[in-house]
Design a protein around this motif. Structure first.
Motif, mmCIF file in Angstrom:
data_model
loop_
_atom_site.group_PDB
_atom_site.id
_atom_site.type_symbol
_atom_site.label_atom_id
_atom_site.label_comp_id
_atom_site.label_asym_id
_atom_site.label_seq_id
_atom_site.Cartn_x
_atom_site.Cartn_y
_atom_site.Cartn_z
ATOM 1 N N ILE A 52 101.900 -51.124 -74.150
ATOM 2 C CA ILE A 52 101.603 -51.633 -72.811
ATOM 3 C C ILE A 52 100.452 -52.628 -72.874
ATOM 4 N N ALA A 53 99.392 -52.255 -73.598
ATOM 5 C CA ALA A 53 98.230 -53.139 -73.709
ATOM 6 C C ALA A 53 98.611 -54.457 -74.375
ATOM 7 N N LYS A 54 99.443 -54.387 -75.396
ATOM 8 C CA LYS A 54 99.868 -55.601 -76.101
ATOM 9 C C LYS A 54 100.710 -56.484 -75.189
ATOM 10 N N SER A 55 101.606 -55.870 -74.403
ATOM 11 C CA SER A 55 102.476 -56.654 -73.526
ATOM 12 C C SER A 55 101.691 -57.325 -72.419
ATOM 13 N N LYS A 56 100.525 -56.760 -72.060
ATOM 14 C CA LYS A 56 99.684 -57.353 -71.016
ATOM 15 C C LYS A 56 98.942 -58.585 -71.520
ATOM 16 N N THR A 57 98.685 -58.644 -72.830
ATOM 17 C CA THR A 57 97.847 -59.727 -73.341
ATOM 18 C C THR A 57 98.604 -60.753 -74.168
ATOM 19 N N SER A 58 99.753 -60.346 -74.699
ATOM 20 C CA SER A 58 100.479 -61.260 -75.585
ATOM 21 C C SER A 58 101.236 -62.314 -74.804
ATOM 22 N N SER A 98 108.907 -59.120 -68.652
ATOM 23 C CA SER A 98 107.512 -58.967 -69.040
ATOM 24 C C SER A 98 106.918 -57.875 -68.156
ATOM 25 N N TYR A 99 106.275 -56.863 -68.764
ATOM 26 C CA TYR A 99 105.838 -55.678 -68.020
ATOM 27 C C TYR A 99 104.326 -55.688 -67.790
ATOM 28 N N ILE A 100 103.858 -56.616 -66.976
ATOM 29 C CA ILE A 100 102.448 -56.647 -66.612
ATOM 30 C C ILE A 100 102.314 -56.520 -65.100
ATOM 31 N N GLY A 101 101.122 -56.141 -64.649
ATOM 32 C CA GLY A 101 100.882 -55.879 -63.241
ATOM 33 C C GLY A 101 100.855 -57.128 -62.381
#
Length: 301
Positions: A52-58, A98-101
Motif C-alpha cells: 500500500i505504501a509503495k503504491s501511494k508513492t510510486s 491506482s490505489y491511493i486516497g
C-alpha cells in the motif's frame, strides 16, 4: 492487527479494496509477497501495508496521459472502481488501477499520472464535497466532477457501543482511543474537518497519530479491541464482526477528470458505462451504496 499476522486472499482483497483475482495477479507479478501454510496461500500484514505504501508513492514511468496515447488509469480505493475498470476494459480501452486516497489522487490527476481520480473530500468551510479541493489541487485546470455513488460515513465502535460514542464531540472525551486513516484519505479529511468545526484539538485525542491505510484495517483494529473508535464507511462495518456502526454523514463519492480528456476513448467509455445503468444496478443491490445520481455531472469548471 499484528505485523506478523497471516492474512487470507479474501482479507487482503478487503484491505486493498480489490477483487480476489487482483490479489492473485499481484502475487503472480511479484508485486505482493506471499507464502503457504499447508496448501493455503497466505500474506503477511506487514507485506500488505508495504505494498500500500509503495503504491501511494510510486509512479510508473510507462503510464502516460491518454492524450499522448498512453493507458487509462482510474485512481481510488473502493471496490466499485475495480468493477468500473473491468467494464472499461471490456469496452476496448485498457484500464489500470491506482490505489491511493482522494487527496493524493487529485494531485496525481493534476500531474497527469492518472486520468481519473475518485474523491470524497468534505470541506467544512463550504459544506461541499470535492469541488473546493478540485479547485485548489487542480489550479487553472478545467475539470469535470461526475457522481459515482453516495456512501454513509460514521464511527466504527465495539459491539454494543460500550463508550456510548454518537457524535464527533464524543471523540474528545478522556480515555477514548482512536485509530486513524492516513493523511489525504477521505475519511481522514472528514475527521479533521469535523474536529475543526467543533473546536476539538485532534492532538489531544489518544491514538490520533496512529495510522493505517484502509477502512477494513481500522475496523479490524476496533473489532480486536486495539482501539475504541475509527472513522469509516458503513459498507465495511457490515463485513467486520465485532463492531457496530454509528452513521454521521452521507458523503458524495465522485470521479474527477480534466475537460481536455472529454473526447478521449477512456473517458467516453467510462461515461457510457455510467449512463448505461449496468454499474448502477449491480451496486444498488449490494447495500451501502446510493447510486441514484451515478453518471450525473455535478460540476464543470
Amino acid at each position: 492487527m499484528r505485523n506478523d499476522e497471516a492474512l487470507t486472499v479474501d482479507e487482503v482483497a478487503e484491505i486493498l479494496q480489490v477483487s480476489r483475482n487482483t490479489v492473485y495477479a499481484l502475487k503472480s507479478r511479484g508485486e505482493l509477497a506471499s507464502f503457504k501454510v499447508g496448501r493455503k496461500l497466505r500474506f503477511s500484514y506487514t507485506d500488505v501495508q508495504a505494498y500500500i505504501a509503495k503504491s501511494k508513492t510510486s509512479r510508473e514511468p510507462e503510464v502516460v496521459p491518454v492524450k499522448q496515447g498512453g493507458r487509462f488509469v482510474i485512481c481510488g480505493q473502493d471496490v466499485i472502481l475495480d468493477v468500473l475498470s473491468n467494464y472499461v476494459t471490456q469496452a476496448g480501452v485498457e484500464c489500470l488501477r491506482s490505489y491511493i486516497g482522494s487527496y493524493d489522487a487529485l494531485t496525481a490527476l493534476y500531474k497527469d499520472d492518472v486520468q481519473v481520480a475518485s474523491a470524497h473530500l468534505w470541506d467544512s468551510a463550504t459544506g461541499e464535497y470535492n469541488v473546493p479541493f478540485v479547485q485548489k489541487l487542480l489550479p487553472s485546470t478545467p475539470a469535470v466532477v461526475v457522481n459515482l455513488t453516495y456512501r454513509t460515513q460514521g464511527l466504527y465502535v465495539a459491539k454494543g457501543n460500550p463508550l456510548d460514542l454518537h457524535a464527533w464531540e464524543d471523540l474528545g472525551e478522556q480515555g477514548v482511543r482512536l485509530i486513524n486513516r492516513e493523511k489525504g484519505a477521505g475519511s481522514r479529511v472528514l475527521l479533521d474537518e469535523s474536529l475543526r468545526a467543533h473546536g476539538i484539538n485532534p492532538y489531544k485525542i489518544e491514538g490520533y497519530g496512529d495510522e493505517v491505510q484502509s477502512h477494513i484495517a481500522v475496523a479490524s483494529m476496533v473489532a480486536r479491541g486495539r482501539a475504541d473508535v475509527a472513522v469509516g464507511s458503513e459498507k465495511i462495518a457490515r463485513q467486520v464482526k465485532g463492531i457496530d456502526f454509528v452513521p454521521l454523514k452521507k458523503e458524495r463519492y465522485d470521479l474527477v477528470f480534466k475537460q481536455s480528456a472529454f473526447e478521449t476513448p477512456g473517458i467516453k467509455a467510462m461515461l457510457g458505462i455510467l449512463e448505461s445503468g449496468l454499474l448502477r444496478e449491480e451496486f444498488a443491490s449490494l447495500g451501502g451504496y446510493d447510486t441514484s445520481d451515478m453518471g450525473r455531472i455535478m460540476w464543470m469548471g
